[in-house]
Design an enzyme around this catalytic site. Structure first.
Site, PDB file in Angstrom:
ATOM      1  N   GLY A   1       7.431  -2.743  -1.234  1.00 52.13           N
ATOM      2  CA  GLY A   1       7.115  -1.389  -0.999  1.00 52.13           C
ATOM      3  C   GLY A   1       7.938  -0.164  -1.869  1.00 52.13           C
ATOM      4  O   GLY A   1       7.826   0.053  -2.948  1.00 52.13           O
ATOM      5  N   THR A   2       8.824   0.047  -0.942  1.00 56.00           N
ATOM      6  CA  THR A   2       9.625   1.442  -1.634  1.00 56.00           C
ATOM      7  C   THR A   2      10.563   1.100  -2.631  1.00 56.00           C
ATOM      8  O   THR A   2      10.950   2.040  -3.646  1.00 56.00           O
ATOM      9  CB  THR A   2      10.899   1.778  -0.637  1.00 56.00           C
ATOM     10  OG1 THR A   2      10.108   2.021   0.917  1.00 56.00           O
ATOM     11  CG2 THR A   2      11.613   2.883  -0.827  1.00 56.00           C
TER      12      THR A   2
ATOM     13  N   LEU B   1      -1.740  10.052   4.029  1.00 53.32           N
ATOM     14  CA  LEU B   1      -2.953   9.333   3.461  1.00 53.32           C
ATOM     15  C   LEU B   1      -3.484   9.909   2.291  1.00 53.32           C
ATOM     16  O   LEU B   1      -4.773  10.301   2.423  1.00 53.32           O
ATOM     17  CB  LEU B   1      -3.676   9.037   4.608  1.00 53.32           C
ATOM     18  CG  LEU B   1      -3.084   8.180   5.771  1.00 53.32           C
ATOM     19  CD1 LEU B   1      -4.189   7.982   6.810  1.00 53.32           C
ATOM     20  CD2 LEU B   1      -2.626   6.919   5.269  1.00 53.32           C
TER      21      LEU B   1
ATOM     22  N   ASN C   1      -6.751  -1.233   1.176  1.00 52.04           N
ATOM     23  CA  ASN C   1      -6.267  -0.927   2.320  1.00 52.04           C
ATOM     24  C   ASN C   1      -7.103   0.259   3.057  1.00 52.04           C
ATOM     25  O   ASN C   1      -7.363   1.298   2.243  1.00 52.04           O
ATOM     26  CB  ASN C   1      -4.683  -0.276   2.095  1.00 52.04           C
ATOM     27  CG  ASN C   1      -4.025   0.150   3.498  1.00 52.04           C
ATOM     28  OD1 ASN C   1      -4.544   1.209   4.077  1.00 52.04           O
ATOM     29  ND2 ASN C   1      -2.959  -0.702   3.809  1.00 52.04           N
TER      30      ASN C   1
ATOM     31  N   CYS D   1      -2.456   4.894  12.460  1.00 53.61           N
ATOM     32  CA  CYS D   1      -3.380   6.045  12.075  1.00 53.61           C
ATOM     33  C   CYS D   1      -3.604   6.582  13.606  1.00 53.61           C
ATOM     34  O   CYS D   1      -3.988   5.855  14.460  1.00 53.61           O
ATOM     35  CB  CYS D   1      -4.608   6.028  11.423  1.00 53.61           C
ATOM     36  SG  CYS D   1      -4.542   5.471   9.703  1.00 53.61           S
TER      37      CYS D   1
ATOM     38  N   SER E   1       0.856  -1.313   0.160  1.00 53.78           N
ATOM     39  CA  SER E   1       0.004  -0.074  -0.057  1.00 53.78           C
ATOM     40  C   SER E   1       0.955   1.108  -0.015  1.00 53.78           C
ATOM     41  O   SER E   1       1.692   1.285   0.671  1.00 53.78           O
ATOM     42  CB  SER E   1      -1.041  -0.166   1.284  1.00 53.78           C
ATOM     43  OG  SER E   1      -1.677   1.245   1.330  1.00 53.78           O
TER      44      SER E   1
END
Length: 307
Positions: free
Chosen positions: A267-268, A74, A100, A132, A22
């Protein structure tokens, strides 16, 4: 030698264990010119909140010698636009899609999930971002308190029969305690880890390199933290664990699987090479062929333990 790459989580069969994480692959619908997403095991969408979010002010990404720090905040379309404009696009995709979900109150998480559940779609499940701040509890993160995690998971469980995956933060005293709380409340799987709190300071301006001062560190620097978290969770929990954190090669993926994960999320590394996940899949298959392993799933938890 053919290698069976399928894995199963709950009742869902994924064609392979390599997912995209995500926040690093958009909604999964913008990459047709860069990668054949149908070859992925699954796409995990960027976090969806109830209302649209522009995200944090810039600068919100900085590269450091130890990894990338981000504070995107977000940014997303909001669930109304997501369900109206993005969800239908998944009908023509030939891979699994995991939505997500993020929120700042329990009610926001529930409303987002209920909205997605209210319209016909083919997503296989949800990954819940519990990193969060919970505004109803003074800003404490959902994922640092086992009781909040348990309550949120249970309420989400009541509202869906699809896969429910809780994404755990490493920024806690005991990630195993949080994972057990999610499992007890009905989660189908855990994903670990989210980013590690990090900071970078511009020594010329003497100010933080990103607008929010603190951000989330990702990339190869956090891989050992992720592997250790997967190792601990997989031995304490009775549900599958999906490994995340600094995966850039097939070798990294094998490490996570041996530690105990059933699948991995890239991810990255997507930000440097949008096609890296498929390279990792090919390298993972090649490893199995060289080792004479017929099924990728046989790697899960297969490390030799110290006696």
């Amino acid at each position: 030698m053919p290698v069976n790459t399928e894995i199963r989580i709950g009742d869902t069969v994924f064609k392979n264990p390599v997912f995209v994480a995500s926040g690093t692959f958009g909604y999964g619908t913008e990459t047709d010119d860069l990668i054949c997403a149908d070859k992925l095991g699954a796409i995990v969408t960027k976090s969806i909140t109830f209302h649209p979010r522009e995200g944090n002010p810039p600068p919100r990404i900085v590269e450091t010698p130890s990894g990338m720090i981000n504070s995107i905040g977000l940014a997303n379309l909001g669930v109304e636009k997501f369900t109206a404009e993005i969800l239908p696009l998944y009908d023509s995709m030939n891979t699994e899609v995991i939505v997500n979900i993020a929120g700042t109150t329990v009610e926001e998480y529930l409303k987002v999930l209920e909205k997605v559940e209210s319209v016909p779609n083919r997503v296989c499940g949800y990954e819940i971002n519990i990193s969060c701040p919970n505004v109803a509890r003074g800003g404490i993160e959902f994922g640092v308190d086992p009781e909040i995690t348990r309550s949120l998971t249970a309420q989400l469980r009541e509202r869906t029969d699809r896969l429910l995956i809780m994404k755990l933060s490493p920024n806690v005293t005991d990630i195993v305690e949080i994972g057990r709380a999610a499992e007890d409340a009905g989660a189908d799987a855990l994903s670990a880890i989210n980013t590690v709190i990090g900071m970078s300071i511009d020594i010329a301006s003497r100010r933080s390199s990103i607008a929010t001062e603190l951000g989330g560190l990702s990339g190869p620097a956090i891989r050992p933290v992720g592997i250790a978290s997967v190792y601990r969770l997989s031995r304490a929990a009775g549900i599958p664990v999906i490994g995340i954190g600094g995966i850039t090669s097939g070798r990294d993926a094998v490490e996570y699987l041996l530690a105990g994960s059933i699948g991995i999320q890239v991810g990255t590394a997507n930000l440097r090479d949008p096609g890296i996940a498929l390279v990792i899949l090919d390298e993972l298959i090649s490893y199995c062929q060289k080792q004479g392993i017929e099924s990728v799933s046989l790697l899960t938890g297969a490390m030799d333990e110290a006696s």
